[in-house]
Design an enzyme around this catalytic site. Structure first.
Site, PDB file in Angstrom:
ATOM      1  N   ALA A  56      48.498  98.921  72.437  1.00 30.61           N
ATOM      2  CA  ALA A  56      49.902  99.212  72.185  1.00 30.61           C
ATOM      3  C   ALA A  56      50.423  99.926  73.424  1.00 30.61           C
ATOM      4  O   ALA A  56      49.704 100.740  74.013  1.00 30.61           O
ATOM      5  CB  ALA A  56      50.040 100.112  70.967  1.00 30.61           C
ATOM      6  N   SER A  61      45.755  99.802  68.729  1.00 30.93           N
ATOM      7  CA  SER A  61      46.406 100.466  67.587  1.00 30.93           C
ATOM      8  C   SER A  61      47.087  99.458  66.669  1.00 30.93           C
ATOM      9  O   SER A  61      47.881  98.642  67.121  1.00 30.93           O
ATOM     10  CB  SER A  61      47.494 101.422  68.081  1.00 30.93           C
ATOM     11  OG  SER A  61      46.939 102.438  68.863  1.00 30.93           O
ATOM     12  N   HIS A  93      39.016 106.941  73.484  1.00 34.41           N
ATOM     13  CA  HIS A  93      40.060 107.161  74.497  1.00 34.41           C
ATOM     14  C   HIS A  93      39.716 108.371  75.364  1.00 34.41           C
ATOM     15  O   HIS A  93      39.086 109.320  74.908  1.00 34.41           O
ATOM     16  CB  HIS A  93      41.415 107.424  73.824  1.00 34.41           C
ATOM     17  CG  HIS A  93      41.931 106.283  73.017  1.00 34.41           C
ATOM     18  ND1 HIS A  93      41.573 106.082  71.702  1.00 34.41           N
ATOM     19  CD2 HIS A  93      42.783 105.280  73.342  1.00 34.41           C
ATOM     20  CE1 HIS A  93      42.185 104.999  71.252  1.00 34.41           C
ATOM     21  NE2 HIS A  93      42.917 104.481  72.217  1.00 34.41           N
ATOM     22  N   HIS A 150      42.833 103.499  64.229  1.00 33.55           N
ATOM     23  CA  HIS A 150      41.628 102.920  64.835  1.00 33.55           C
ATOM     24  C   HIS A 150      40.481 103.115  63.853  1.00 33.55           C
ATOM     25  O   HIS A 150      40.114 104.236  63.525  1.00 33.55           O
ATOM     26  CB  HIS A 150      41.299 103.627  66.148  1.00 33.55           C
ATOM     27  CG  HIS A 150      42.270 103.347  67.236  1.00 33.55           C
ATOM     28  ND1 HIS A 150      42.150 102.265  68.063  1.00 33.55           N
ATOM     29  CD2 HIS A 150      43.382 103.995  67.624  1.00 33.55           C
ATOM     30  CE1 HIS A 150      43.145 102.266  68.930  1.00 33.55           C
ATOM     31  NE2 HIS A 150      43.918 103.305  68.684  1.00 33.55           N
ATOM     32  N   TYR A 152      41.841 110.557  76.297  1.00 31.07           N
ATOM     33  CA  TYR A 152      42.567 111.744  75.809  1.00 31.07           C
ATOM     34  C   TYR A 152      41.853 112.457  74.665  1.00 31.07           C
ATOM     35  O   TYR A 152      42.191 113.586  74.318  1.00 31.07           O
ATOM     36  CB  TYR A 152      44.008 111.398  75.400  1.00 31.07           C
ATOM     37  CG  TYR A 152      44.150 110.408  74.265  1.00 31.07           C
ATOM     38  CD1 TYR A 152      43.845 110.745  72.952  1.00 31.07           C
ATOM     39  CD2 TYR A 152      44.607 109.116  74.514  1.00 31.07           C
ATOM     40  CE1 TYR A 152      43.962 109.833  71.922  1.00 31.07           C
ATOM     41  CE2 TYR A 152      44.737 108.193  73.489  1.00 31.07           C
ATOM     42  CZ  TYR A 152      44.405 108.557  72.202  1.00 31.07           C
ATOM     43  OH  TYR A 152      44.515 107.648  71.189  1.00 31.07           O
ATOM     44  N   GLU A 153      40.861 111.783  74.055  1.00 31.66           N
ATOM     45  CA  GLU A 153      40.094 112.448  72.995  1.00 31.66           C
ATOM     46  C   GLU A 153      39.130 113.481  73.568  1.00 31.66           C
ATOM     47  O   GLU A 153      38.513 114.240  72.818  1.00 31.66           O
ATOM     48  CB  GLU A 153      39.319 111.413  72.183  1.00 31.66           C
ATOM     49  CG  GLU A 153      40.230 110.500  71.369  1.00 31.66           C
ATOM     50  CD  GLU A 153      39.469 109.401  70.654  1.00 31.66           C
ATOM     51  OE1 GLU A 153      38.948 109.672  69.554  1.00 31.66           O
ATOM     52  OE2 GLU A 153      39.385 108.288  71.191  1.00 31.66           O
ATOM     53  N   MET A 182      47.587 104.363  77.168  1.00 33.75           N
ATOM     54  CA  MET A 182      46.531 105.365  77.375  1.00 33.75           C
ATOM     55  C   MET A 182      45.135 104.771  77.244  1.00 33.75           C
ATOM     56  O   MET A 182      44.179 105.495  76.961  1.00 33.75           O
ATOM     57  CB  MET A 182      46.718 106.498  76.359  1.00 33.75           C
ATOM     58  CG  MET A 182      48.091 107.158  76.398  1.00 33.75           C
ATOM     59  SD  MET A 182      48.293 108.338  75.058  1.00 33.75           S
ATOM     60  CE  MET A 182      50.065 108.658  75.132  1.00 33.75           C
ATOM     61  N   SER A 183      45.005 103.475  77.453  1.00 31.59           N
ATOM     62  CA  SER A 183      43.674 102.852  77.281  1.00 31.59           C
ATOM     63  C   SER A 183      43.490 101.707  78.261  1.00 31.59           C
ATOM     64  O   SER A 183      44.147 101.637  79.297  1.00 31.59           O
ATOM     65  CB  SER A 183      43.543 102.338  75.841  1.00 31.59           C
ATOM     66  OG  SER A 183      44.402 101.244  75.616  1.00 31.59           O
ATOM     67  N   ASN A 196      57.365 100.264  71.677  1.00 27.71           N
ATOM     68  CA  ASN A 196      58.523 101.177  71.766  1.00 27.71           C
ATOM     69  C   ASN A 196      59.091 101.112  73.174  1.00 27.71           C
ATOM     70  O   ASN A 196      58.377 100.777  74.122  1.00 27.71           O
ATOM     71  CB  ASN A 196      58.077 102.620  71.457  1.00 27.71           C
ATOM     72  CG  ASN A 196      56.955 103.082  72.380  1.00 27.71           C
ATOM     73  OD1 ASN A 196      55.783 102.709  72.176  1.00 27.71           O
ATOM     74  ND2 ASN A 196      57.295 103.843  73.399  1.00 27.71           N
ATOM     75  N   HIS A 219      54.031 108.409  67.013  1.00 22.55           N
ATOM     76  CA  HIS A 219      52.904 107.500  66.776  1.00 22.55           C
ATOM     77  C   HIS A 219      53.168 106.589  65.571  1.00 22.55           C
ATOM     78  O   HIS A 219      52.703 105.453  65.536  1.00 22.55           O
ATOM     79  CB  HIS A 219      51.628 108.326  66.585  1.00 22.55           C
ATOM     80  CG  HIS A 219      50.368 107.511  66.490  1.00 22.55           C
ATOM     81  ND1 HIS A 219      49.949 106.668  67.507  1.00 22.55           N
ATOM     82  CD2 HIS A 219      49.440 107.386  65.506  1.00 22.55           C
ATOM     83  CE1 HIS A 219      48.814 106.070  67.135  1.00 22.55           C
ATOM     84  NE2 HIS A 219      48.495 106.493  65.932  1.00 22.55           N
TER      85      HIS A 219
END
Ligand code: HPA
Length: 271
Positions: free
Chosen positions: A112, A29, A82, A60, A84-85, A210-211, A234, A246
């Site tokens: 990230a 990201s 990803h 992305h 989550y997609e 998440m990746s 963060n 995000h």
């Protein structure tokens, strides 16, 4: 056509046009711009590559760029699919399979991530020393494709000691403070609860994202050497009395991208 043939078809198309790059980098990201720094580049939109999954997340871009950087022939993947997609993990790792079958020997995975370890402040770059897979699945589930690798591949050194040392030496040369830690992959797309972050800290995680983990597992399955670098964007949920979003993740990733790009270029120059 089966998955293996699809991977081979896409790899053959790329190889026919530009040969086999020395190193591939997956840009997380906010870091996609790095792909524009390659010289004498050939670029494809993901949509123009057969079987290649689209990446629809903001931040992305969805482009494969192959060109020269620091005197090396490299492939930059701006954007990734990803879990989550809603893709299955074989789809998530299609690009990694293509990179491996192209004959690329070194894969640099960037992302990230949230800082679970409170010492990791936003803007920190963290070399991944290891990972914890909490995705609830594994990209190697299903019949094993022996032409890719073993049924039960070793994962005792997913992130290459040699490449981690190269990252440390480059950071030292550039006077860039760099951290090391354990990355835990979660499914998302919701951010974690404070209780989940306390759990992740307890099990030994320093950063959460998440990746990356599916790609790292698949790369090792194929014998590709892996380096992982997280940009801590963060403090993880519950560390600070404020919600996560995000936009904040993207803003910090953008602030760090100059340093990140210099680090990546320095590492590549050493390989
Ligand atoms: N949690 C999960 N994924 C992330 C985070 C986070 O706090 N920040 C960036 N990616």
């Amino acid at each position: 056509m089966d998955y293996y043939s699809n991977v081979e078809e896409t790899a053959a198309l790329i190889r026919g046009k530009v040969g086999t790059p020395h190193v591939a980098i997956v840009l997380g990201s906010g870091l996609g711009d790095f792909a524009n720094t390659l010289r004498d580049a050939t670029a494809w939109s993901y949509g123009d590559l057969p079987h290649w999954p689209a990446s629809n997340v903001i931040g992305h871009e969805g482009r494969l760029v192959i060109g020269t950087l620091a005197g090396r022939h490299i492939a930059a993947l701006s954007g990734r699919a990803h879990f989550y997609e809603g893709h299955d993990l074989r789809t998530v790792t299609f690009a990694t399979r293509v990179i491996g079958r192209l004959g690329v020997k070194v894969l640099i995975l960037t992302n990230a991530a949230g800082g679970v370890n409170v010492k990791l402040k936003p803007g920190t770059l963290m070399v991944m020393d290891d990972h914890i897979n909490l995705l609830g699945s594994n990209p190697l589930v299903g019949p094993n494709e022996d032409r890719f690798g073993l049924r039960f591949p070793d994962m005792s050194e997913v992130y290459s000691k040699r490449l981690r040392a190269a990252a440390d030496e480059t950071a030292r040369d550039q006077d860039l403070p760099i951290a090391h830690g354990i990355y835990v992959a979660v499914h998302g797309p919701s951010y974690e609860t404070p209780a989940e972050i306390r759990f992740l800290r307890t099990i030994g995680a320093d950063a959460v994202g998440m990746s990356t983990v599916p790609e790292a597992i698949v790369a090792r399955h194929m014998g590709v050497e892996v380096l992982g670098i997280s940009c801590i964007t963060n403090a993880a949920a519950g560390v600070l009395p404020q919600p996560l979003n995000h936009e904040e993740v993207m803003a910090v990733a953008r602030q760090v991208r100059g340093r990140f790009a210099a680090l990546l270029e320095g590492i590549i120059g050493r390989l």
